[in-house]
Design an enzyme around this catalytic site. Structure first.
Site, mmCIF file in Angstrom:
data_model
loop_
_atom_site.group_PDB
_atom_site.id
_atom_site.type_symbol
_atom_site.label_atom_id
_atom_site.label_comp_id
_atom_site.label_asym_id
_atom_site.label_seq_id
_atom_site.Cartn_x
_atom_site.Cartn_y
_atom_site.Cartn_z
ATOM 1 N N ASP A 151 0.836 -1.201 0.000
ATOM 2 C CA ASP A 151 0.000 0.000 0.000
ATOM 3 C C ASP A 151 0.874 1.255 0.000
ATOM 4 O O ASP A 151 1.524 1.555 0.999
ATOM 5 C CB ASP A 151 -0.900 -0.014 1.234
ATOM 6 C CG ASP A 151 -1.811 1.198 1.329
ATOM 7 O OD1 ASP A 151 -2.017 1.862 0.294
ATOM 8 O OD2 ASP A 151 -2.311 1.478 2.429
ATOM 9 N N ASP A 168 -1.716 5.939 -5.272
ATOM 10 C CA ASP A 168 -1.966 5.045 -4.142
ATOM 11 C C ASP A 168 -2.363 3.644 -4.613
ATOM 12 O O ASP A 168 -3.464 3.430 -5.102
ATOM 13 C CB ASP A 168 -3.073 5.642 -3.271
ATOM 14 C CG ASP A 168 -3.440 4.751 -2.088
ATOM 15 O OD1 ASP A 168 -2.694 3.792 -1.813
ATOM 16 O OD2 ASP A 168 -4.457 5.027 -1.436
#
Length: 503
Positions: free
Chosen positions: A98, A292
């Protein structure tokens, strides 16, 4: 155009009843819609458009980029994860990658949706800090304790690394049914770390302890893979310490990292097909624009999202298309063998280049944002819209990233994009990149007055709270003194600013 197979399926909480809308023919059926969607390996290349690109080398032999190829696995819509051994002796867990958070956190207690967890009592090297930590995301949250332990990465830098670990003791909506990971690897900057930036993030620890270059790159190969497939999970690669040229084709283009918290970048404009949305560039960066991998979709601020949907409806070969498809409440289904992608336009995002008077364009084809979800009765293939409305800024998530090899060059404060070798079908890529172009708005700052970093917001918020408290105290004194009444009192404010992770 073949529209006779188009269906719209209304999504309910777990299952959905589907009805033919075009033409007027009824179809009854149910399918499990509890899966979350979203979200291939080698070729050669390449040349660099911008000066300063160099492949990271490691004379000490700490990293071998070829060994890291295909070190990720993933389920469409559930993100990409890698295998790590945590503690002494090592306990093997799958960890979600992440780039939009900064904590390394693993399940430390049993949970109905996971099959493994990190047992702190079985690790002779685990050390608890004695302090708690909590992270709340837009979807899901967890609480636990901070500690440190050793980790090894089978397909990563060699050796053992000591890192900060958040041991997840309780969670809600974080671990999901059917997932195959038991923790999260936050790769963003220290500013996002919880409970504060003094908690050194994973990659900072890796760079400090192994002396590899402060660069990592990411290829995610789930483009076009249905969330309901029973085949092996899609693959991908997390290259720690540099750039692996076999994972992309053509040129690499870089955009500056504006703020070192998220990987915040500057978007100059969007096009749908050849149609410019003609919005003020500040709209694209409201309240920030970030890259992201932990976000499933391409998320757009409200005004931008509405403009994209309107442009798609104008340029698409599908007329009178249900708005439910675009707002995420319906799936669109076609007869198996019919491709819906030819009916939709390309979408382009213009990013400011390192030469700030220039921009470059990353383009995704419909194969990336019209995403296969499930099939019904072996005759229908159903798709979802891979773009959504956002109240927290523009997020270049997996919908876009699956088309590109993305380079997070932290040493030079830039993010690079090149066409991925695994996002293609029959040597036809699902993504394109082009430039340079004259940067629209180059003389102005498209982020000015748009984004305020969260620590600054905390200072402002608590400052305002302090002012309000003083005003209240003065008012109370003025009220109490005339009546000559004295009573013990206390002014409290139990509200707190909790960082919400964009998902």
């Amino acid at each position: 155009m073949h529209l006779y197979g188009l269906l719209l399926l209304s999504l309910s909480f777990w299952t959905s009843h589907s009805v033919f809308k075009i033409p007027l023919k009824m179809f009854a059926g149910k399918f499990n819609a509890s899966v979350q969607l979203d979200l291939r390996p080698l070729r050669k290349n390449a040349s660099a458009v911008e000066s300063g690109l160099s492949l990271a080398s490691d004379p000490a032999g700490i990293v071998n980029f070829l060994d890291m190829i295909n070190n990720l696995k993933g389920d469409s819509g559930r993100g990409y994860y890698m295998q790590m051994a945590i503690g002494t002796p090592g306990q093997t867990l799958n960890i979600l990658v992440d780039t939009g958070s900064s904590n390394f956190a693993v399940a430390a207690e049993a949970h109905p949706y996971i099959i493994h967890y990190f047992n702190r009592a079985l690790s002779s090297t685990y050390q608890s800090s004695g302090s708690g930590v909590a992270v709340k995301y837009t979807q899901g949250e967890w609480e636990g304790e901070l500690g440190t332990d050793r980790i090894t990465i089978p397909q990563g830098p060699s050796g053992t690394i000591t890192i900060n670990i958040a041991a997840i003791i309780s969670s809600e909506g974080f671990f999901l049914p059917g997932i195959n990971w038991q923790g999260i690897l936050g790769l963003a900057y220290p500013l996002l770390a919880r409970p504060g930036p003094s908690v050194e993030p994973f990659f900072n620890s890796v760079v400090r302890q192994t002396s590899i270059p402060d660069v990592f790159s990411l290829q995610m190969c789930g483009a076009g893979v249905s969330a309901s497939t029973t085949a092996d999970p899609a693959g991908g690669s997390l290259i720690m310490g540099g750039v692996e040229p076999t994972l992309y084709r053509g040129s690499v283009w870089y955009t500056p990292v504006l703020e070192e918290w998220y990987y915040q970048v500057e978007v100059l404009k969007l096009e749908v097909g050849a149609q410019n949305l003609n919005l003020d560039c500040k709209e694209y960066n409201s309240d920030k624009a970030i890259v992201d991998s932990g976000t499933t979709l391409l998320r757009l601020p409200g005004i931008v999202f509405s403009g994209v949907v309107e442009a798609i409806m104008q340029t698409s070969l599908i007329k009178d298309f249900s708005a439910g498809f675009f707002d995420g409440t319906k799936l669109a289904c076609w007869m198996r063998g019919e491709s819906p992608w030819r009916l939709f336009p390309k979408i382009s995002i213009y990013l400011r280049a390192m030469n700030t008077s220039q921009s470059f364009r990353i383009t995704i084809l419909p194969q990336l944002y019209v995403q296969p979800v499930t099939s019904i009765d072996g005759t229908l293939d159903c798709f979802r819209f891979g773009i959504s409305h956002s109240a927290n800024g523009l997020v270049i998530g997996a919908t876009v990233m699956e088309g590109f090899y993305v380079i997070f060059d932290r040493a030079q404060k830039r993010v690079g994009f090149a066409v991925s070798t695994c996002a293609e079908n029959g040597d036809v890529p699902f993504a394109e990149i082009a430039g340079p172009f004259l940067a629209e708005g180059a003389t102005s700052d498209c982020t000015s007055g748009v984004s305020v970093r969260e620590p600054v917001m905390w200072v402002i918020a608590f400052g305002l709270m302090g002012i309000c408290a003083l005003v209240l105290i003065v008012l109370l004194i003025l009220l109490i003194l005339p009546c000559r009444r004295y009573r013990d009192g206390e002014i409290t404010d139990e509200s707190s600013l909790v960082r919400h992770r964009i998902k």
